[in-house]
Design a protein around this motif. Structure first.
Motif, PDB file in Angstrom:
ATOM      1  N   LYS A   1       0.788  -1.173  -0.127  1.00  0.00           N
ATOM      2  CA  LYS A   1       0.172   0.005  -0.113  1.00  0.00           C
ATOM      3  C   LYS A   1       0.881   1.435   0.338  1.00  0.00           C
ATOM      4  O   LYS A   1       0.297   2.197  -0.107  1.00  0.00           O
ATOM      5  CB  LYS A   1      -1.134  -0.095   1.215  1.00  0.00           C
ATOM      6  CG  LYS A   1      -2.062  -0.841   1.012  1.00  0.00           C
ATOM      7  CD  LYS A   1      -3.220  -1.014   2.115  1.00  0.00           C
ATOM      8  CE  LYS A   1      -4.228  -1.760   1.928  1.00  0.00           C
ATOM      9  NZ  LYS A   1      -5.362  -1.657   2.635  1.00  0.00           N
ATOM     10  N   THR A   2       2.216   1.101   0.361  1.00  0.00           N
ATOM     11  CA  THR A   2       2.937   2.262   0.354  1.00  0.00           C
ATOM     12  C   THR A   2       3.058   2.540  -1.209  1.00  0.00           C
ATOM     13  O   THR A   2       3.737   3.834  -1.460  1.00  0.00           O
ATOM     14  CB  THR A   2       4.319   2.225   1.061  1.00  0.00           C
ATOM     15  OG1 THR A   2       5.119   0.694   0.265  1.00  0.00           O
ATOM     16  CG2 THR A   2       3.882   1.853   2.611  1.00  0.00           C
TER      17      THR A   2
ATOM     18  N   ARG B   1      -2.497   8.065   4.928  1.00  0.00           N
ATOM     19  CA  ARG B   1      -2.492   7.037   4.205  1.00  0.00           C
ATOM     20  C   ARG B   1      -0.937   6.576   4.046  1.00  0.00           C
ATOM     21  O   ARG B   1       0.031   7.484   4.292  1.00  0.00           O
ATOM     22  CB  ARG B   1      -3.082   6.990   2.843  1.00  0.00           C
ATOM     23  CG  ARG B   1      -2.269   7.933   1.781  1.00  0.00           C
ATOM     24  CD  ARG B   1      -3.220   7.964   0.447  1.00  0.00           C
ATOM     25  NE  ARG B   1      -3.307   6.468  -0.167  1.00  0.00           N
ATOM     26  CZ  ARG B   1      -4.027   5.962  -0.898  1.00  0.00           C
ATOM     27  NH1 ARG B   1      -5.423   6.716  -0.894  1.00  0.00           N
ATOM     28  NH2 ARG B   1      -3.895   4.830  -1.391  1.00  0.00           N
ATOM     29  N   ASN B   2      -0.878   5.237   4.093  1.00  0.00           N
ATOM     30  CA  ASN B   2       0.558   4.680   4.210  1.00  0.00           C
ATOM     31  C   ASN B   2       1.520   5.254   3.158  1.00  0.00           C
ATOM     32  O   ASN B   2       2.538   5.813   3.557  1.00  0.00           O
ATOM     33  CB  ASN B   2       0.451   3.273   3.788  1.00  0.00           C
ATOM     34  CG  ASN B   2      -0.179   2.586   4.802  1.00  0.00           C
ATOM     35  OD1 ASN B   2      -0.281   2.917   5.891  1.00  0.00           O
ATOM     36  ND2 ASN B   2      -0.330   1.423   4.554  1.00  0.00           N
TER      37      ASN B   2
END
Length: 338
Positions: free
Chosen positions: A7-8, A261-262
């Motif tokens: 997700k990064t 968010r990531n």
């Protein structure tokens, strides 16, 4: 096709979704409300346009801005209705007056739920919807489709958003052609709409009111971080209350950098405050400090006054800003920092 392994590696900008010729990619919320692309394998023809449109994982064209300015809007009304120095409003108003279209983030409320999304406006009467800070990740899917249509039709469009959203808009312009101008905010990071709406639901219950609007920075209460929450009590009495980071959990944790968010903690656009090629970047600056103290002294402002740090990243944008009616009267517009 795998769009990301972790997700990064995904910023949720929607570039892949807007690039798909088969509408096989939709942006879906995860368990925390952050949006990620999902591929419908039945529609996908593996053309890989989604992969080639993703700038986030290959953002290596960073450079030092060619010019830096401290800016304040000359128009007192636009300035008061802006979160900080109102530079976006100044550029957008001039752009609209010349017949262009402007795309930016708006926040609307319905039944205590905030809908934060990019919209396209065509007149200065709509500009108020794009003013003010929205410390939430906005939805861009509908706006990108309209952007694509306008550019194909030869319209001139000004797009404002986070650096990753701007890159997605630029990827559309590369496919369609057309005249796209961009303004990036220098971004803290983005929390999810789900988290913000969970916060709004808690505030509605705590305050015993139906919430109609939330303003993170409301200049009626000063030029700092105080905002307002507006709504109606359950007996239909209109009410407005002050909010600030010391009393509102969401606001506090946003400024503390705890709820993004990531990918925001690995953002390729934040390195040394360098920016990508093209467009202008806008950074909010409220307090005195460092070089800004000298600027306040030069223009003799005796109180805290909001200014913006503006990075110009292409010679075309430098020429565009230079020919606008942004002259340099004392204390009203911008002072060069170079």
């Amino acid at each position: 096709i795998t769009l990301y392994n972790d997700k990064t590696e995904c910023c949720g900008c929607g570039a892949c979704s807007s690039a798909c010729p088969k509408d096989a990619i939709t942006m879906q919320e995860d368990e925390y409300g952050f949006i990620y692309p999902e591929i419908d394998s039945k529609k996908c023809v593996e053309c890989r346009l989604c992969i080639s449109s993703c700038h986030y994982k290959s953002a290596d064209d960073l450079h030092t801005p060619i010019k830096s300015l401290a800016a304040v809007n000359k128009d007192d009304t636009l300035l008061k209705n802006s979160a900080s120095g109102g530079m976006f409003s100044a550029i957008a108003e001039a752009f609209l007056n010349e017949g262009g279209c402007v795309c930016g983030a708006a926040m609307d409320f319905k039944d205590d739920v905030a809908d934060v999304r990019h919209i396209m406006i065509h007149s200065t009467g709509e500009l108020y919807r794009l003013q003010k800070s929205k410390y939430v990740q906005s939805s861009t899917d509908k706006a990108y489709k309209e952007l694509q249509t306008l550019l194909k039709n030869g319209e001139e469009v000004l797009f404002s958003g986070t650096p990753c959203q701007v890159e997605a808009a630029k990827s559309i312009a590369k496919r369609t052609g057309g005249k796209l101008h961009t303004i990036d905010i220098i971004c803290h990071g983005v929390p999810s709409r789900q988290l913000f709406n969970d916060f709004i639901a808690c505030e509605a219950e705590k305050r015993k009111m139906k919430i109609n609007s939330f303003d993170f920075r409301d200049k009626k209460y000063g030029w700092g971080l105080d905002g307002s929450i507006v709504g109606e009590t359950f007996n239909s009495v209109k009410t407005e209350e002050v909010v600030n980071p010391s009393t509102e959990s969401y606001y506090y944790y946003f400024l503390a950098g705890e709820i993004y968010r990531n990918c925001c903690y690995h953002c390729p656009y934040s390195a040394l405050l360098h920016k990508k090629k093209g467009g202008s970047a806008v950074m909010k600056k409220v307090k005195h400090g460092g070089i800004f103290t000298a600027i306040f002294s030069i223009i003799s402002i005796g109180y805290i006054f909001p200014i913006l740090l503006v990075f110009i990243n292409s010679f075309k944008k430098k020429a565009y800003i230079s020919r606008k009616p942004f002259d340099i009267p004392t204390g009203k517009m911008y002072v060069g920092l170079e």
